[in-house]
Motif scaffolding. Structure first.
Motif: not given
Length: 891
Positions: A268-287, A366-369
């Motif tokens: 079992p895994k523990n996963v954390v997604f850290i997502i950049d939402r700054s202005g440069s991610m505008h448009g197709k990137k964020i979609k 007992g998990s992988a982070s």
């Protein structure tokens, strides 16, 4: 007069060309031969690209050599051959080569270069001035260790010669001792009519892939046009894994251990997604980021825990704690993802530290982070000093789990992300801004989605100079590779121990292997384990060099440099230099302005000429390298024979179809029952030629014997007016003569000493061993190499190989390409056949039960004559007839 020297320098992977003229696509420059030969032995690939080019003008001109190679590869050899003289590349320390490079540039001389092209390739480009009516041969060798991802290895080969080439071929030979479990060929060069030019053959531990397109086919792939091929072949495969301890290979004092156990429960895994939402991610990137996250969330297992963090100048958490991947939690998370919008600046430091805190607040035994960061730019808010950010993250993580950094686009500070990932047992991956960016994101996640082992330690007794032997995680579909040197050459065995944590328990894998095992590889690749060790060591030292500071950094650099120079690898620390003496003192204006770059010499060289016909301007030698077109071919029947120098040709041409093999001088009494059994006395009275028949969808080919002597109908296409007959040799293996007829007036007679072509009016004779030659007339293309006659007529392409076994000389036929949806007759008429293994050695072939024997044979398709195993079946079981139905009275 002293001849000045011109030095041509290739400076690693970081030089950008100031200018580069396009390759000429007119008939003024003729690429008359283009070969790519790749040999993969235990995942280590050595690829040689050889291009032979002729200047057809009455004046000198610059000729370019431009190829694309995988980014992960090291160039190890380069050679230019001009008028019989070779100029080899030598790898030097970058600092030593810099002055030579600067001098060349300041004098207006061009220098070779490598630059990145697209996602997975780098472009190597060089050029040289070639005298009037002269030729140049370029040879480039590169090496790479294939990485297993998502359960397969991938060998990528790019071909873009910029014009159609009469003598074009790609040969790939894969040798994997455990056996090859699957093989697939895809890519742009496998589309449309080109699919018929690809042949695959599998036999136990070996696989061959050949690609021999005709000139007409070279214009018909997905991205091809009148300028010829433009695209990739992607060869994917995996190996059998019957030994859970992994695969060990020992050779010449070095070993390599491939470890990829199966049948493990996922952790079992523990996963954390850290997502950049700054202005440069505008448009197709964020979609595209939202699309990828929605799919990834759907793929989480119910045993997994996950968290979502978005950030710009401030950090927001979906939930403060990790939550189990239940349907309700996933639905809530997807609603959160759909509302992610771009805004603000970029505080990477605060976002990553918050992700670490989520693991600390809620440790899962007992998990992988796993921490995954996606960003497209530099830190612009909060802590912006990258060194301090890396220090903060390194201290916070404390080597407890990996950090994977995904850099979106080209504006991102990828060096920063790479270093931060390496410091925390992860990797950085660039996500390219394209229509499939969401698939790229999802593809990366798939690679780390199923952890099987944690805290892996690989231990060995009696070895030194190990590559990395401890790993934080082992994922499903990947592979761990460790290599090293054997300290005592007299030791007879090596003991291995792998200790790791599986789901909830400690596991140990132990094995002992003998050092006396001989690895079955061709002699030119017998040092592959040592070179694999050097390749892997240099790669890992360069990664360490990124991380270290002070004396440790310098020591690692020196060690990587020493190995790069010893093994002639072009890396970020080295450059390749070619020193080419200027030629004669006369007609200086017409001499090549020697200049360009290079890499060290490939294994062999291939000068190419065509026997002169008496027409056209005289060249600087006794041969005219131009391709002979029908309008130029008027050779008197009394034309003298042309003798030339010998030519070395690399081994392992993977040709598919039917092939002849010699069999032991004994009766095949192991065929205990046959569908249509020959009389025992007849079988005992003669020897046989053995032919291989690839099986559709099977890894084990079929083979059958044909008694000798006979005059055989080898291949016939009545509609095309093509036939090929062969006369076997008394009581010996092979054929003494093969004759090809086309229509009523074209006849090619191939003997063990010479080759004669008659078009109804004129006769041309070639000798085996003369300089390579090409001939084209009325839809017929003949290409003579030292020990091969390559014949293309319409959509049929065959090769006749000359074998010299001890003092015995014989011919061997093989079919490279056959027309689609056309039934050909003759011994070689079947392309493939289907069968089913019923029980033991009984096969179901065309609804008949056939008794077979698992046998071993020498495969004379290749000059090296490798051993191939096959199901030996009766002739009648696969040919639907008697031997007499396939014989002829006249050749």
């Amino acid at each position: 007069m002293t001849r000045p020297a011109l030095r041509l320098i290739l400076l690693g992977f970081f030089l950008i060309s100031a200018s580069s003229a396009p390759v000429k696509k007119t008939q003024d420059v003729n690429i008359y031969s283009f070969y790519i030969n790749s040999t993969v032995t235990s995942r280590y690939a050595t690829t040689i690209i050889t291009s032979r080019v002729a200047n057809r003008l009455n004046e000198s001109q610059e000729i370019f050599f431009e190829v694309k190679i995988p980014k992960n590869a090291f160039i190890s050899k380069f050679r230019m051959t001009i008028d019989g003289k070779s100029y080899d590349g030598v790898v030097k320390e970058k600092a030593d080569a810099q002055q030579q490079y600067s001098q060349a540039v300041s004098q207006g001389q061009s220098a070779g270069l490598i630059k990145s092209v697209g996602r997975t390739l780098e472009e190597f480009k060089t050029s040289v001035n070639v005298a009037a009516l002269s030729k140049v041969t370029f040879e480039l060798t590169y090496e790479e260790l294939l990485t297993r991802r998502l359960g397969k290895y991938e060998l990528l080969i790019n071909a873009q010669p910029m014009q159609t080439v009469a003598d074009f071929k790609i040969d790939v030979h894969i040798h994997e001792k455990p056996g090859i479990s699957f093989l697939e060929v895809t890519g742009g060069l496998s589309t449309n009519d080109l699919a018929n030019a690809i042949k695959t053959t599998r036999a136990d531990s070996d696989a061959w892939v050949t690609f021999y397109p005709t000139r007409e086919q070279q214009t018909k792939c997905k991205d091809c046009d009148k300028n010829g091929l433009k695209g990739d072949l992607l060869i994917s495969y995996d190996v059998e894994r019957q030994n859970p301890n992994g695969e060990m290979k020992v050779s010449n004092g070095y070993f390599v251990h491939n470890f990829a156990p199966l049948d493990l429960q996922s952790i079992p895994k523990n996963v954390v997604f850290i997502i950049d939402r700054s202005g440069s991610m505008h448009g197709k990137k964020i979609k595209q980021t939202r699309l990828a996250l929605l799919k990834i969330l759907s793929d989480l297992s119910e045993d997994d825990h996950f968290g979502l963090i978005t950030f710009d100048s401030q950090v927001d958490l979906w939930k403060r704690e990790l939550l189990k991947a239940t349907k309700a939690n996933l639905d809530d998370a997807k609603s959160f993802v759909k509302k992610i919008t771009d805004r603000g600046s970029t505080d990477i430091n605060a976002a990553v530290l918050e992700g670490v805190n989520m693991f600390k607040r809620q440790p899962q035994a007992g998990s992988a982070s796993i921490l995954i960061l996606l960003t497209d730019g530099d830190p612009t808010s909060g802590e912006t000093n990258t060194e301090r950010i890396m220090s903060n993250v390194r201290k916070a993580i404390g080597s407890k789990f990996p950090l994977y950094c995904l850099g979106f686009g080209y504006d991102v500070n990828f060096d920063f992300l790479t270093k931060m990932s390496l410091e925390n047992n992860g990797v950085a991956r660039r996500i390219y801004e394209d229509s499939d960016a969401d698939l790229q994101l999802q593809g990366f996640y798939d690679e780390v989605a199923v952890p099987l082992l944690t805290d892996i330690q690989l231990n060995y007794i009696g070895v030194s100079n190990l590559t990395q032997n401890n790993f934080a995680l082992y994922f499903n579909g990947s592979e761990i590779v460790v290599s090293g040197q054997i300290t005592d050459n007299n030791v007879e065995s090596i003991s291995t121990e792998v200790i790791a944590i599986s789901k909830g328990s400690k596991v140990t894998y132990q094995n002992t292997v003998t050092t006396k095992d001989v690895i079955d590889v061709p002699s030119e690749h017998e040092d592959f384990v040592e070179r694999l060790w050097a390749y892997l060591t240099v790669k890992q030292l360069l990664d360490k060099h990124v991380l270290l500071e002070g004396p440790e950094k310098e020591a690692v650099k020196n060690e990587a440099l020493k190995l790069s120079l010893k093994y002639q690898f072009v890396t970020s620390l080295t450059s390749m230099v070619v020193t080419k003496p200027q030629e004669g003192d006369v007609e200086v204006a017409d001499k090549p302005k020697e200049g360009k770059e290079s890499h060290r010499p490939p294994v062999s060289r291939y000068p190419s000429f065509t026997p002169r016909t008496g027409y056209g301007p005289p060249g600087p030698s006794d041969y005219d390298y131009d391709l002979l077109y029908a309008s130029r071919l008027r050779v008197p029947a009394s034309r003298p024979r042309v003798r030339g120098s010998r030519l070395r040709v690399p081994d392992f041409y993977g040709r598919s179809g039917y092939y002849a093999f010699d069999t032991p001088n004994r009766a095949p009494t192991h065929v205990t029952r046959t569908l249509v059994a020959p009389t025992q006395s007849a079988v005992l009275a003669v020897r046989n030629n053995r032919f291989l028949l690839p099986a559709d969808g099977q890894t084990k080919p079929l083979c059958f014997d044909v008694p000798i002597p006979h005059k055989l109908k080898l291949l016939q296409d009545s509609a095309l007016g093509f036939s090929m007959n062969g006369k076997s040799r008394g009581s010996k293996t092979g054929f003494q003569q093969i004759i090809i007829h086309y229509k009523t007036n074209h006849h090619l007679t191939i003997n063990t000493s010479s080759i004669n072509y008659n078009d109804g009016q004129n006769n041309v004779q070639y000798l085996w061993g003369q300089e390579p030659s090409q001939h084209e007339q009325e839809g017929i293309i003949l290409i003579l190499r030292d020990n091969e006659m390559d014949v293309t007529i319409g959509s049929i392409r065959v090769v006749i190989v000359l074998h010299k076994k001890r003092k015995d000389v014989f011919l061997w036929p093989a079919v490279w390409q056959q027309p689609k949806n056309v039934t050909l007759s003759g011994i070689l008429g079947k392309d493939k056949i289907s069968y089913e293994e019923i029980q033991g050695s009984t096969l179901k072939i065309m609804d008949n039960d056939v008794k077979a024997s698992w046998d071993e044979m020498t495969d004379y398709r290749f000059p090296s004559a490798p051993v191939v195993r096959c199901w030996l079946v009766p002739f009648q079981a696969v040919m639907n007839g008697e031997i007499s139905d396939f014989t002829v009275t006249q050749m």
